[in-house]
Design a protein around this motif. Structure first.
Motif, short mmCIF file in Angstrom:
data_model
loop_
_atom_site.label_atom_id
_atom_site.label_comp_id
_atom_site.label_asym_id
_atom_site.label_seq_id
_atom_site.Cartn_x
_atom_site.Cartn_y
_atom_site.Cartn_z
N ARG A 1 83.87 41.34 -62.71
CA ARG A 1 84.04 41.38 -64.16
C ARG A 1 82.93 42.17 -64.83
O ARG A 1 83.16 42.96 -65.75
N ALA A 2 81.69 41.96 -64.37
CA ALA A 2 80.57 42.68 -64.97
C ALA A 2 80.64 44.17 -64.65
O ALA A 2 80.28 45.01 -65.47
N CYS A 3 81.08 44.51 -63.43
CA CYS A 3 81.20 45.92 -63.08
C CYS A 3 82.22 46.63 -63.97
O CYS A 3 81.98 47.73 -64.46
N VAL A 4 83.37 45.98 -64.20
CA VAL A 4 84.39 46.55 -65.09
C VAL A 4 83.82 46.69 -66.50
O VAL A 4 83.95 47.74 -67.15
N ALA A 5 83.20 45.64 -67.01
CA ALA A 5 82.64 45.67 -68.36
C ALA A 5 81.53 46.70 -68.49
O ALA A 5 81.41 47.38 -69.52
N SER A 6 80.71 46.85 -67.45
CA SER A 6 79.62 47.81 -67.52
C SER A 6 80.13 49.24 -67.57
O SER A 6 79.53 50.11 -68.21
N GLY A 7 81.25 49.52 -66.87
CA GLY A 7 81.83 50.85 -66.94
C GLY A 7 82.27 51.20 -68.35
O GLY A 7 81.99 52.29 -68.86
N ARG A 8 82.92 50.25 -69.00
CA ARG A 8 83.36 50.50 -70.38
C ARG A 8 82.17 50.62 -71.33
O ARG A 8 82.14 51.48 -72.21
#
Length: 621
Positions: free
Chosen positions: A411-418
């Motif tokens: 979840r953090a990886c996805v959010a960090s990309g955005r």
């Protein structure tokens, strides 16, 4: 061996079309494969598991160090990024011993004499212009590309592997979160519906320079496969390059049959390939138990799961016990042989044990992949908490996301990309947390397993890639090796006590350049002729016959000290590659003498006592 087509957990190979058998020639050998294989996976499936010889020992063929191959038309290609195709005629690049008899399981190469990839020196054939270049096609990179394209921006996404989604599948979902497969599928569907997005797979990014990055792409044109270098001119660059699994340090850790857990997972999942029907899994984290169970379910007899931690607690440990696997805690790899692996108690008491198996699957901690970050001018520092080198500093127009930035949960990886792509374009990013529900109750992962120093004739490598750095003998400083050092090499040397943690970042930046062994420069200052009053005599001709003065700044506060060397963003940061030097401090910045050609650059790196700093020409007043 090939796993069964209907193996559990889709370990029969999701990228294969087994209804389409193919074959090709490599060095005159007929290799049989399936549509969807790469040249590398076809070799492994054909039981060619040895790259060649390093010194007096065999070196395993793995995805971490694939050979270079040449096509009939002359293109040089990486075996791991080249799709297997019917009728190909290929040869491997590299030296072999004279009069060497053909070894059925080996490519027969002299590993320490293998050439560097030629695309590192090639001129680009084409230039693509884009608003955002995303390097890395894991969930962080896909999320960044999706968010940027949704905002109307042009996006180029480059992924080195031949598939998208990264390593998230290895870890699986936590709790009730969306599965990595579902996240990847949803993001890809959105990206493929947007014409402003271009996606390259099998494309390795390298040589980040002034507002551009080069890609080494492998492309299929009809029945032909070709290599192409593309320049991507991007307003912004987002590095979602992921993290690499560290290699436990013990003699024989790169023999044929020894493979990293993440590579074993992807070989089985994508291509149905396994190095043998009997395995031992040596892991220092809970996720190694998950892989062991899946391999066992898919038909691989997992003889034992070995863990240096004493009685680790994890849901995966409990599942492994319930599935009937044999577990051994408090044990660490001591040495590897061909088909025989030795383990010893970490406490130093008790007898060692030898286990026979076709393969040893090893897992170490994760090192964020920051090579491009450093090549672009970024810094790295050692994190004692993470036991890894982490990104430090700021590069204008470049950001890091996902596990490359140190995030752990999907979840953090996805959010960090955005969030990272939003910040690159000056937009407000949504706040997010990086936590994995339930993992607080589990035993944390252990440091890198390191065997005691011993007199084994087999080398103990520090990392699994091209650098080929081995554990230094007792009493010999690590700095004595002439080779470049990968981030994994530096991290291992810190844990071995060969490098002070405070020096790790500087050593990684200084010794982390790709290429051949380091040699002394033959540069020497010229005898200065008569010079103008505005240029010190010792700098005469140091930066060409027509050096220029340039006011460089980074922000409205910082000043640069006299004597700090100036580099282009794409240059190696060693004195012979400097393109200028600061001759006077300014408020802000500094006045530099630079070569005439440097006047056209818009970004620089200035090496100061506190580390490298980005810089740019001051606007005219």
């Amino acid at each position: 061996m090939r796993l069964a087509v209907d193996a559990a957990h889709e370990f029969g190979g999701v990228d294969l079309d087994r209804s389409r058998p193919i074959s090709f020639l490599l060095d005159g050998r007929r290799i049989r494969a399936f549509a969807g294989d790469t040249v590398l996976t076809a070799l492994l499936a054909a039981d060619i598991t040895t790259l060649g010889a390093f010194g007096g020992s065999a070196m395993g063929l793995t995805p971490a160090f694939p050979p270079l191959i040449r096509s009939r038309r002359g293109d040089v290609l990486p075996a791991d990024r080249t799709p297997a195709a019917d009728g190909l005629e290929l040869t491997t690049l590299g030296q072999r011993r004279r009069l060497q008899l053909r070894q059925p399981h080996s490519l027969g190469l002299l590993v320490d004499a293998l050439p560097d990839p030629p695309w590192l020196r090639a001129e680009p054939e084409d230039t693509l212009e884009t608003d955002l270049l995303v390097v890395g096609g894991g969930v962080a990179g896909l999320a960044a590309a999706e968010a940027a394209s949704a905002a109307g921006r042009r996006v180029v996404l480059a992924e080195r592997r031949t598939w998208l989604g990264g390593d998230a599948r290895y870890f699986g979902p936590v709790g009730d979160e969306e599965s990595p497969e579902a996240v990847t599928r949803r993001l890809l569907e959105a990206l493929r519906s947007r014409p402003e997005v271009r996606i390259f797979t099998g494309a390795e990014a390298f040589s980040p320079g002034d507002a551009s990055v080069l890609l080494s792409a492998v492309e299929t044109e009809g029945s032909a496969i070709r290599a192409r270098v593309i320049r991507v001119a991007a307003r912004r660059v987002l590095l979602a390059t992921g993290a690499r699994q560290r290699l436990p340090v013990f003699p024989g850790n790169r023999l044929p049959g020894v493979i990293a857990a993440i590579d074993a997972y992807h070989l089985a999942k994508r291509f149905g390939v396994c190095l043998g029907g009997v395995a031992v899994v040596a892991t220092q984290s809970n996720y190694g138990y998950r892989l062991a169970m899946r391999l066992n379910d898919a038909g691989v007899a997992v003889r034992r799961v070995v863990d240096p931690r004493i009685h680790p607690q994890s849901r995966f440990v409990d599942f492994a016990k319930a599935s009937g696997l044999t577990l051994a805690s408090g044990q660490t790899p001591l040495a590897a042989g061909r088909g025989q692996y030795t383990f010893a108690p970490v406490a130093g008491s008790g007898a060692s044990v030898q286990i026979e198996a076709a393969q040893l699957v090893v897992a170490g901690p994760w090192q964020p992949e920051l090579t491009l970050w450093m090549q672009a001018g970024g810094s790295v520092d050692w994190s004692g908490e993470r036991r890894a080198l982490m990104a430090a500093g700021v590069i204008e127009h470049v950001a890091i996301a996902g596990s490359a930035a140190g995030y752990r949960s999907m979840r953090a990886c996805v959010a960090s990309g955005r969030a990272a792509q939003a910040a690159l374009f000056g937009e407000r990013a949504k706040a997010f947390e990086d936590n994995e529900p339930g993992t607080a109750l589990e035993t944390p992962e252990a440091p890198t397993p390191i065997a005691p120093a011993a007199g084994s004739a087999l080398p103990a490598f520090l990392d699994s890639g091209r650098t080929l750095v081995t554990r230094p003998p007792e009493g010999q400083p690590a700095s004595s090796t002439p080779r470049s050092l990968s981030l994994g090499d530096v991290a291992a040397l810190v844990e071995l006590g060969q490098i002070a943690s405070a020096d790790a970042g500087a050593i990684a930046e200084e010794r982390g350049a790709p290429g051949p062994d380091l040699v002394a420069s033959d540069w020497a200052p010229a005898v200065p002729p008569e010079t103008g009053a505005d240029l010190p005599a010792y700098l005469a001709r140091r930066f060409g016959d027509e050096p220029q003065r340039l006011h460089l700044i980074v922000d409205h506060r910082r000043t640069f000290p006299t004597g700090a060397l100036v580099y282009s963003v794409s240059a190696q940061r060693t004195p012979e590659h400097a393109i200028g030097v600061v001759v006077a401090s300014a408020d802000p910045g500094g006045i530099a003498v630079v070569s005439k050609s440097a006047r056209r650059l818009d970004r620089f790196i200035i090496e100061t006592e506190t580390g490298p700093s980005p810089a740019r020409p001051a606007p005219p007043r």
